[in-house]
Write a protein that holds these residues in place. Structure first.
Motif, short mmCIF file in Angstrom:
data_model
loop_
_atom_site.label_atom_id
_atom_site.label_comp_id
_atom_site.label_asym_id
_atom_site.label_seq_id
_atom_site.Cartn_x
_atom_site.Cartn_y
_atom_site.Cartn_z
N THR A 162 0.82 -1.21 0.00
CA THR A 162 0.00 0.00 0.00
C THR A 162 0.86 1.27 0.00
O THR A 162 0.52 2.25 -0.66
CB THR A 162 -0.96 0.01 1.20
OG1 THR A 162 -0.23 -0.27 2.41
CG2 THR A 162 -2.05 -1.04 1.05
N ILE A 163 1.96 1.26 0.73
CA ILE A 163 2.83 2.44 0.77
C ILE A 163 3.53 2.64 -0.57
O ILE A 163 3.66 3.77 -1.06
CB ILE A 163 3.85 2.33 1.92
CG1 ILE A 163 3.12 2.37 3.27
CG2 ILE A 163 4.87 3.46 1.85
CD1 ILE A 163 4.01 2.07 4.46
N SER A 164 3.97 1.55 -1.20
CA SER A 164 4.56 1.65 -2.53
C SER A 164 3.54 2.21 -3.52
O SER A 164 3.88 3.02 -4.39
CB SER A 164 5.07 0.29 -3.01
OG SER A 164 6.11 -0.18 -2.19
N ALA A 165 2.28 1.77 -3.38
CA ALA A 165 1.23 2.27 -4.26
C ALA A 165 1.03 3.77 -4.08
O ALA A 165 0.87 4.52 -5.05
CB ALA A 165 -0.08 1.52 -4.00
N SER A 166 1.04 4.23 -2.82
CA SER A 166 0.86 5.67 -2.58
C SER A 166 2.02 6.46 -3.18
O SER A 166 1.84 7.59 -3.66
CB SER A 166 0.73 5.95 -1.07
OG SER A 166 1.97 5.84 -0.41
N THR A 167 3.23 5.88 -3.17
CA THR A 167 4.38 6.53 -3.80
C THR A 167 4.18 6.65 -5.30
O THR A 167 4.43 7.70 -5.91
CB THR A 167 5.67 5.74 -3.50
OG1 THR A 167 5.81 5.55 -2.09
CG2 THR A 167 6.89 6.47 -4.04
N GLY A 168 3.71 5.55 -5.92
CA GLY A 168 3.44 5.57 -7.36
C GLY A 168 2.38 6.58 -7.72
O GLY A 168 2.52 7.32 -8.72
N TYR A 169 1.31 6.63 -6.94
CA TYR A 169 0.25 7.61 -7.20
C TYR A 169 0.81 9.04 -7.13
O TYR A 169 0.51 9.88 -7.98
CB TYR A 169 -0.87 7.46 -6.18
CG TYR A 169 -1.83 6.32 -6.43
CD1 TYR A 169 -2.43 6.15 -7.68
CD2 TYR A 169 -2.18 5.44 -5.42
CE1 TYR A 169 -3.33 5.11 -7.90
CE2 TYR A 169 -3.09 4.40 -5.63
CZ TYR A 169 -3.66 4.24 -6.87
OH TYR A 169 -4.55 3.23 -7.09
N ALA A 170 1.58 9.32 -6.08
CA ALA A 170 2.10 10.68 -5.88
C ALA A 170 3.00 11.10 -7.03
O ALA A 170 2.89 12.22 -7.56
CB ALA A 170 2.86 10.76 -4.55
N VAL A 171 3.91 10.22 -7.45
CA VAL A 171 4.83 10.54 -8.54
C VAL A 171 4.06 10.76 -9.83
O VAL A 171 4.28 11.74 -10.56
CB VAL A 171 5.88 9.42 -8.71
CG1 VAL A 171 6.70 9.63 -9.98
CG2 VAL A 171 6.81 9.36 -7.50
N GLY A 172 3.13 9.85 -10.15
CA GLY A 172 2.37 9.97 -11.38
C GLY A 172 1.50 11.21 -11.42
O GLY A 172 1.42 11.91 -12.45
N GLU A 173 0.86 11.52 -10.28
CA GLU A 173 -0.03 12.69 -10.23
C GLU A 173 0.75 14.00 -10.38
O GLU A 173 0.30 14.91 -11.07
CB GLU A 173 -0.80 12.68 -8.91
CG GLU A 173 -1.87 11.59 -8.84
CD GLU A 173 -2.37 11.34 -7.43
OE1 GLU A 173 -3.11 10.35 -7.24
OE2 GLU A 173 -2.01 12.10 -6.51
N CYS A 174 1.89 14.09 -9.72
CA CYS A 174 2.64 15.34 -9.76
C CYS A 174 3.33 15.56 -11.11
O CYS A 174 3.52 16.69 -11.54
CB CYS A 174 3.66 15.38 -8.63
SG CYS A 174 2.90 15.65 -7.01
N LEU A 175 3.70 14.47 -11.80
CA LEU A 175 4.33 14.60 -13.11
C LEU A 175 3.30 14.65 -14.23
O LEU A 175 3.65 14.91 -15.39
CB LEU A 175 5.29 13.43 -13.35
CG LEU A 175 6.56 13.42 -12.48
CD1 LEU A 175 7.38 12.17 -12.74
CD2 LEU A 175 7.40 14.67 -12.74
N GLY A 176 2.04 14.40 -13.89
CA GLY A 176 0.99 14.47 -14.89
C GLY A 176 1.01 13.34 -15.89
O GLY A 176 0.62 13.51 -17.05
N VAL A 177 1.48 12.16 -15.46
CA VAL A 177 1.52 10.99 -16.35
C VAL A 177 0.55 9.93 -15.82
O VAL A 177 -0.02 10.08 -14.74
CB VAL A 177 2.95 10.41 -16.43
CG1 VAL A 177 3.90 11.42 -17.03
CG2 VAL A 177 3.46 9.99 -15.04
N ALA A 178 0.37 8.86 -16.58
CA ALA A 178 -0.58 7.80 -16.21
C ALA A 178 -0.24 7.26 -14.83
O ALA A 178 0.92 6.96 -14.53
CB ALA A 178 -0.53 6.68 -17.24
N HIS A 179 -1.26 7.12 -13.98
CA HIS A 179 -1.02 6.69 -12.59
C HIS A 179 -2.19 5.84 -12.11
O HIS A 179 -2.86 6.19 -11.15
CB HIS A 179 -0.80 7.89 -11.67
CG HIS A 179 -1.84 8.95 -11.80
ND1 HIS A 179 -1.75 9.97 -12.71
CD2 HIS A 179 -3.00 9.16 -11.15
CE1 HIS A 179 -2.80 10.76 -12.61
NE2 HIS A 179 -3.59 10.28 -11.65
N SER A 180 -2.40 4.71 -12.79
CA SER A 180 -3.52 3.84 -12.43
C SER A 180 -3.10 2.39 -12.55
O SER A 180 -2.36 2.02 -13.48
CB SER A 180 -4.72 4.11 -13.34
OG SER A 180 -5.72 3.12 -13.18
#
Length: 465
Positions: free
Chosen positions: A343-361
């Motif tokens: 779950t923590i790795s997933a939150s890291t992936g979400y944060a990076v994808g959201e802030c860079l504006g790339v696919a994050h799903s």
């Protein structure tokens, strides 16, 4: 005769304007989410209430049980071993009540806006604050992930397995759960693993505690712990950090959007969040009660400080409560660390994808969301590598991970409250007065506890010098 005046043209509605705009092709992510929503629609249409609950639960339970992670359970057990039953048992219930308030806001913002926390902070408050929030999260996550691998290492040590196995297990689990290209699949696998957080409650029952003392502690919050004031502040801050953390906000809001929750799902999202809070509180109390079996038998010094290469808490419990309790506790630490890593790795992936504006799903393939998947695996791999470094201060990291979360949490909570009050974003689903009152009280309480521990530690350092 004068001709009739021309009738004024009506402004087209938002929906009518959308019809005239060119529509992008349906992406595989959209198609996957549409299939999930179609099942939800059918369950509502045919009044299949329990099936509807089954379809909509997930992010809330995972956020809460994911936060019942290795450092948290070690922290609860340390508290029980140090002070026995008393103030901290009902305090755990209070902190999870705080977590429910915070996570309900995160769920609601995600369901209404269909956007993650990092993306909204960046859009509403600017790139500086968006990256600040993401940077805050990533630093906290890396420290916490190291502590999760430490917990797995402690659990595996009871079965005579080393740090290399712990590192490999954590990374392989992350890669395996990411392999399906579907949020639904990832969520159900991790939910199945999270059920085993209940091993801590089973271990507590097998220690045969005096249930009258348990009830007295819950009703009276006594006896109040004595001893070192700094240690007490440390355990208070650590207990708060064991239940409410920045990554939970990022994770639940982004997972709610990734799952495709909508405003019509808010009631079930609340069920999910409250159920997760109740389960996590019960299992957290279980860890404290199990640790309290060591009270009077050498206390906390008997357990976690016995080397992270050794059996730690499980080994101490074996001497006092028997092999069955120790085995359950060791397996619980492995489960707690593993679910938290995912779950923590997933939150890291979400944060990076959201802030860079790339696919994050999770509904995107690895090829179409390289940064999202790369951040998931990369964060876990870095933490795994750290626990293999000879002489690394793993004990200090494990015991202070929750304190770091407590110190950094108020910033994320302030952003969350501001988003939940943004009527342009939230409309009629914005925070009510009662929710704002509770949320602001929580921010004040957490800030005071974190500051008190920091100031007292600084004063002690100055006094020593």
């Amino acid at each position: 005769m004068t001709p009739p005046a021309a009738l004024p043209l009506e402004e087209p509605t938002v929906a009518e304007r959308a019809i005239t705009l060119p529509r992008p092709a349906l992406t595989p992510e959209d198609a996957a989410r549409s299939r999930d929503r179609f099942r939800v629609h059918n369950a509502r249409k045919h009044n299949r209430r329990w099936y509807l609950i089954w379809l909509l639960v997930g992010p809330g339970i995972l956020a809460m049980l994911g936060e019942n992670d290795g450092p948290s359970m070690i922290s609860y057990a340390t508290t029980g071993a140090t002070y026995g039953l008393g103030f901290f048992l009902p305090f755990i219930l209070v902190t999870f009540a705080m977590a429910i308030v915070c996570q309900e806001m995160a769920m609601r913002v995600g369901a209404v806006t269909h956007r993650g926390f990092g993306q909204l902070v960046l859009e509403r408050f600017g790139r500086m604050w968006g990256w600040f929030a993401a940077g805050d999260l990533i630093v906290t996550n890396l420290v916490t992930l190291v502590a999760e691998f430490v917990a797995i290492r402690v659990g595996l040590s009871f079965f005579h397995l080393g740090a290399g196995v712990a590192a490999l297990l954590g990374v392989v689990l992350v890669v395996f759960t990411l392999s399906g290209g579907r949020y639904w699949r990832w969520e159900r696998i991790v939910l199945g693993m999270a059920i085993f957080n209940g091993l801590f409650l089973l271990a507590a029952i097998l220690t045969k505690p005096h249930w009258g003392s348990v009830g007295h502690s819950l009703l009276t919050a006594s006896p109040f712990p004595g001893g070192s004031f700094n240690t007490l502040l440390l355990l208070v801050a650590s207990t708060i950090g064991a239940t409410v953390t920045p990554w939970m906000i990022f994770f639940q809001q982004s997972a709610s959007a990734d799952k495709g929750l909508t405003p019509s799902d808010l009631r079930h999202g609340r069920y999910d969040t409250v159920a997760g809070g109740i389960l996590a509180a019960l299992f957290g109390c279980g860890a404290l009660i199990a640790g309290a079996a060591l009270f009077g038998h050498g206390g906390a010094g008997f357990a976690p400080t016995r080397g992270l290469a050794g059996a730690g808490f499980p080994g101490a419990l074996k001497l006092v409560s028997g092999n069955a309790v120790a085995t359950l506790f060791a397996l619980g630490l492995i489960e707690a660390g593993a679910v938290a890593i995912l779950t923590i790795s997933a939150s890291t992936g979400y944060a990076v994808g959201e802030c860079l504006g790339v696919a994050h799903s999770f509904n995107n393939s690895a090829g179409k969301a390289r940064l999202f998947y790369g951040a998931n695996i990369g964060a876990a791999a870095i933490a795994a590598a750290i626990i293999l470094i000879p002489g690394a201060p793993l004990l200090s990291i494990a015991l202070n991970a929750n304190v770091l979360a407590t110190v950094l949490l108020p910033v994320a909570l302030v952003f969350l409250i501001m988003l939940a009050n943004d009527r342009e974003l939230m409309g009629k689903w914005a925070n009510r007065t009662a929710t704002n009152t509770a949320a602001l009280a929580i921010v004040a309480f957490i800030s005071i506890c974190g500051a008190a521990y920091g100031i007292d530690s600084f004063l002690q350092t100055v006094h020593i010098i």
